[in-house]
Design a protein around this motif. Structure first.
Motif, mmCIF file in Angstrom:
data_model
loop_
_atom_site.group_PDB
_atom_site.id
_atom_site.type_symbol
_atom_site.label_atom_id
_atom_site.label_comp_id
_atom_site.label_asym_id
_atom_site.label_seq_id
_atom_site.Cartn_x
_atom_site.Cartn_y
_atom_site.Cartn_z
ATOM 1 N N LYS A 119 0.464 -1.369 0.499
ATOM 2 C CA LYS A 119 -0.096 0.386 0.457
ATOM 3 C C LYS A 119 1.313 1.096 0.324
ATOM 4 O O LYS A 119 0.406 2.285 0.364
ATOM 5 N N LEU A 120 1.928 1.219 -0.769
ATOM 6 C CA LEU A 120 2.735 2.220 -1.181
ATOM 7 C C LEU A 120 3.056 3.338 0.140
ATOM 8 O O LEU A 120 2.716 4.533 0.788
ATOM 9 N N HIS A 121 3.936 2.646 0.345
ATOM 10 C CA HIS A 121 4.742 3.620 1.878
ATOM 11 C C HIS A 121 5.641 4.592 1.410
ATOM 12 O O HIS A 121 6.368 4.096 0.731
ATOM 13 N N LEU A 122 5.201 5.633 1.315
ATOM 14 C CA LEU A 122 5.867 7.049 0.229
ATOM 15 C C LEU A 122 7.548 6.804 0.988
ATOM 16 O O LEU A 122 8.198 6.501 0.399
ATOM 17 N N GLU A 123 7.497 7.041 2.390
ATOM 18 C CA GLU A 123 9.129 7.378 2.495
ATOM 19 C C GLU A 123 9.899 6.037 2.884
ATOM 20 O O GLU A 123 11.530 6.171 2.343
ATOM 21 N N HIS A 186 7.702 6.897 -8.796
ATOM 22 C CA HIS A 186 6.983 8.260 -9.716
ATOM 23 C C HIS A 186 5.321 7.564 -9.478
ATOM 24 O O HIS A 186 4.602 7.979 -9.301
ATOM 25 N N ILE A 187 4.802 6.311 -8.999
ATOM 26 C CA ILE A 187 3.520 5.661 -8.751
ATOM 27 C C ILE A 187 3.538 5.848 -7.397
ATOM 28 O O ILE A 187 2.247 6.500 -7.106
ATOM 29 N N VAL A 188 4.469 5.597 -5.989
ATOM 30 C CA VAL A 188 3.975 5.855 -5.327
ATOM 31 C C VAL A 188 3.059 7.407 -4.802
ATOM 32 O O VAL A 188 3.219 7.956 -4.039
ATOM 33 N N LEU A 189 4.191 8.143 -5.699
ATOM 34 C CA LEU A 189 4.165 9.690 -5.382
ATOM 35 C C LEU A 189 2.874 9.982 -5.974
ATOM 36 O O LEU A 189 2.284 11.041 -5.609
ATOM 37 N N LYS A 190 2.554 9.433 -7.034
ATOM 38 C CA LYS A 190 0.971 9.907 -7.737
ATOM 39 C C LYS A 190 -0.134 9.273 -6.790
ATOM 40 O O LYS A 190 -1.129 9.691 -6.905
ATOM 41 N N TYR A 191 -0.098 8.106 -5.906
ATOM 42 C CA TYR A 191 -0.863 7.412 -5.841
ATOM 43 C C TYR A 191 -0.947 7.841 -3.780
ATOM 44 O O TYR A 191 -1.801 7.628 -3.211
ATOM 45 N N SER A 192 -0.018 9.275 -3.670
ATOM 46 C CA SER A 192 0.349 9.423 -2.143
ATOM 47 C C SER A 192 -0.595 10.524 -1.932
ATOM 48 O O SER A 192 -0.754 11.237 -2.984
#
Length: 192
Positions: A119-123, A186-192
């Motif tokens: 689930k896309l942990h940005l850090e 890029h994917i994670v930034l897009k969905y965060s």
């Protein structure tokens, strides 16, 4: 995507095994198998994208990551092919630093791709991407050192060309690992 990242790691492990074998025992079989598996995985991803109307991630992002991952085993196989062309030109050449860095890079690629499922942990993804960029930067420095040594005049011209080709391909492995990390970021930034 995780399976494709695993095949990237497997291909680097197979290259390490090949390099550590005696020239008479070296075989491309494990590398060819890894790339064939990855090609099949990439085809499955493409087919799934064609059949599925709704995906958690945008199709373009999945395709970009799939392509970046596919290139890693393909380049690793090319490195092995070159090494098998003229094994006598490899005598005395130490690839241990390169192999260690490639293994670290592919381990990091596997981890960063697994983060997509979590689930896309940005850090966490930022840290892993920074690690891939660091490895790629260190690989650039190593490449300069290797070129300095190659151009010192201590090698035959054919050996310089041969080794430079191998070093260039190794550099591409680091670049493709970094590219995969950048796509995930890029994917994670897009969905965060």
């Amino acid at each position: 995507l995780e399976a494709s990242a695993e095949e990237a790691r497997t291909s680097v492990q197979a290259l390490a095994k090949l390099i550590n074998q005696t020239p008479a025992d070296r075989s491309m079989e494990a590398l060819i198998l890894s790339r064939q598996k990855d090609k099949k995985i990439t085809q499955q991803i493409d087919e799934a994208l064609c059949r599925t109307f709704v995906t958690d991630l945008e199709r373009e992002d999945v395709e970009a990551l799939s392509n970046a991952l596919y290139k890693i085993p393909k380049i690793v196989e090319k490195i092995a092919e070159r090494m098998l062309l003229a094994p006598d030109r490899l005598k005395g050449v130490d690839f241990s630093t390169h192999l260690k860095m490639m293994q670290e890079a592919t381990d990091t690629v596997v981890t960063i791709v697994q983060e997509l499922r979590r689930k896309l942990h940005l850090e966490r993804v930022k840290d892993l991407s920074a690690k891939l960029n660091y490895i790629e930067g260190e690989a650039d420095k190593l490449m300069v050192e290797m070129l300095r040594d190659l151009y010192s005049g201590n090698y035959e011209c054919v050996t310089v060309i041969f080794l430079k080709d191998i070093y260039d391909l190794m550099e591409k492995v680091y670049d493709r690992c970094r590219d995969a990390g950048n796509v995930v970021s890029h994917i994670v930034l897009k969905y965060s």
